[in-house]
Scaffold this active site. Sequence first.
Site, PDB file in Angstrom:
ATOM      1  N   SER A  65       2.198   0.095   5.369  1.00  0.00           N
ATOM      2  CA  SER A  65       1.694  -1.237   5.032  1.00  0.00           C
ATOM      3  C   SER A  65       1.489  -1.387   3.526  1.00  0.00           C
ATOM      4  CB  SER A  65       0.363  -1.502   5.739  1.00  0.00           C
ATOM      5  OG  SER A  65       0.526  -1.481   7.129  1.00  0.00           O
TER       6      SER A  65
HETATM    7  N1  SAM Z   1      -0.797   2.117   9.681  1.00  0.00           N
HETATM    8  C1  SAM Z   1       0.520   2.485   9.207  1.00  0.00           C
HETATM    9  C2  SAM Z   1       0.516   3.162   7.871  1.00  0.00           C
HETATM   10  O1  SAM Z   1      -0.552   3.297   7.264  1.00  0.00           O
HETATM   11  O2  SAM Z   1       1.584   3.587   7.466  1.00  0.00           O
HETATM   12  C3  SAM Z   1       1.465   1.315   9.172  1.00  0.00           C
HETATM   13  C4  SAM Z   1       1.926   1.001  10.518  1.00  0.00           C
HETATM   14  S1  SAM Z   1       3.405   0.105  10.732  1.00  0.00           S
HETATM   15  C5  SAM Z   1       3.133  -1.381   9.886  1.00  0.00           C
HETATM   16  C6  SAM Z   1       3.142  -0.284  12.464  1.00  0.00           C
HETATM   17  C7  SAM Z   1       3.235   0.914  13.377  1.00  0.00           C
HETATM   18  O3  SAM Z   1       2.828   0.514  14.680  1.00  0.00           O
HETATM   19  C8  SAM Z   1       4.632   1.477  13.511  1.00  0.00           C
HETATM   20  O4  SAM Z   1       4.635   2.828  13.176  1.00  0.00           O
HETATM   21  C9  SAM Z   1       4.965   1.262  14.991  1.00  0.00           C
HETATM   22  O5  SAM Z   1       5.799   2.259  15.535  1.00  0.00           O
HETATM   23  C10 SAM Z   1       3.581   1.268  15.607  1.00  0.00           C
HETATM   24  N2  SAM Z   1       3.482   0.623  16.921  1.00  0.00           N
HETATM   25  C11 SAM Z   1       4.076  -0.515  17.364  1.00  0.00           C
HETATM   26  N3  SAM Z   1       3.708  -0.765  18.642  1.00  0.00           N
HETATM   27  C12 SAM Z   1       2.862   0.232  19.014  1.00  0.00           C
HETATM   28  C13 SAM Z   1       2.151   0.529  20.220  1.00  0.00           C
HETATM   29  N4  SAM Z   1       2.243  -0.222  21.323  1.00  0.00           N
HETATM   30  N5  SAM Z   1       1.367   1.640  20.233  1.00  0.00           N
HETATM   31  C14 SAM Z   1       1.255   2.440  19.145  1.00  0.00           C
HETATM   32  N6  SAM Z   1       1.921   2.203  17.989  1.00  0.00           N
HETATM   33  C15 SAM Z   1       2.706   1.118  17.913  1.00  0.00           C
END
Ligand code: SAM
Length: 217
Positions: A65
Amino acid sequence: MLKDTYKLKGQRAQLVKELKNEGITSVNVLKAIEAVPRHFFFPKDFIDKAYENIAFPIDNGQTISQPFTVAVQTQLLDIKPGDKVLEIGTGSGYQSAILKVMGANVYSIETVKILHTKAKQLFKKLGLDIVTILGDGSLGFPELAPFDKIIMTAAAPKLLNSLTEQLKIKGKLVAPVGNLDVQKMILVTRNGDNEYIQTTHGRFNFVPLTGTNGWSK
Ligand code: SAM
């Protein structure tokens, strides 16, 4: 590169100044951003971009992010030492590390195996005691509920009861909610068993939440 340098520290200090200028006021959040080397969580060929105020691609079409977004979500949660925090979307692990250095007990769920495994290994290398879970965070994590705080770092189609129900009384959830192009940042505070207060804090653009309560089953 798990090495911090004067140059990278300087870039980090500059990023903190930018975030202040953009309206981030929490001293604790700004201190955490100054303390955590974001380049540890960045694709190693692009370290020169780690302190730009931008989201950046990581594995599997996902992103780390934007620092401003991390700062807004963390500031809204009003993290206190000892808070039990559930993060949905471990991704690079950067947001978890910010929460951890602020004194939270962090439980982070990721659905993409490679991201889960990499973050788990990185936390171990950095000596960060963060609980990593491979699974569908759209269901929250009932086995470990209730939580003081829940942070969702992927875009949800709606506010999820599955998550708000896992908050303690006085607990807070922050989540980007909207369509696939733009989401509102929603802060929910649970004031009683069936009493929730909701406020909205700007527009953002996140990758989609997948899973049972997400955009794809
Ligand atoms: N918090 C992260 C960081 O600091 O790098 C950024 C996260 S990225 C914007 C969103 C993440 O949510 C992705 O890695 C994606 O695979 C995960 N994601 C999407 N749907 C999900 C779910 N149902 N359960 C867990 N993770 C999920």
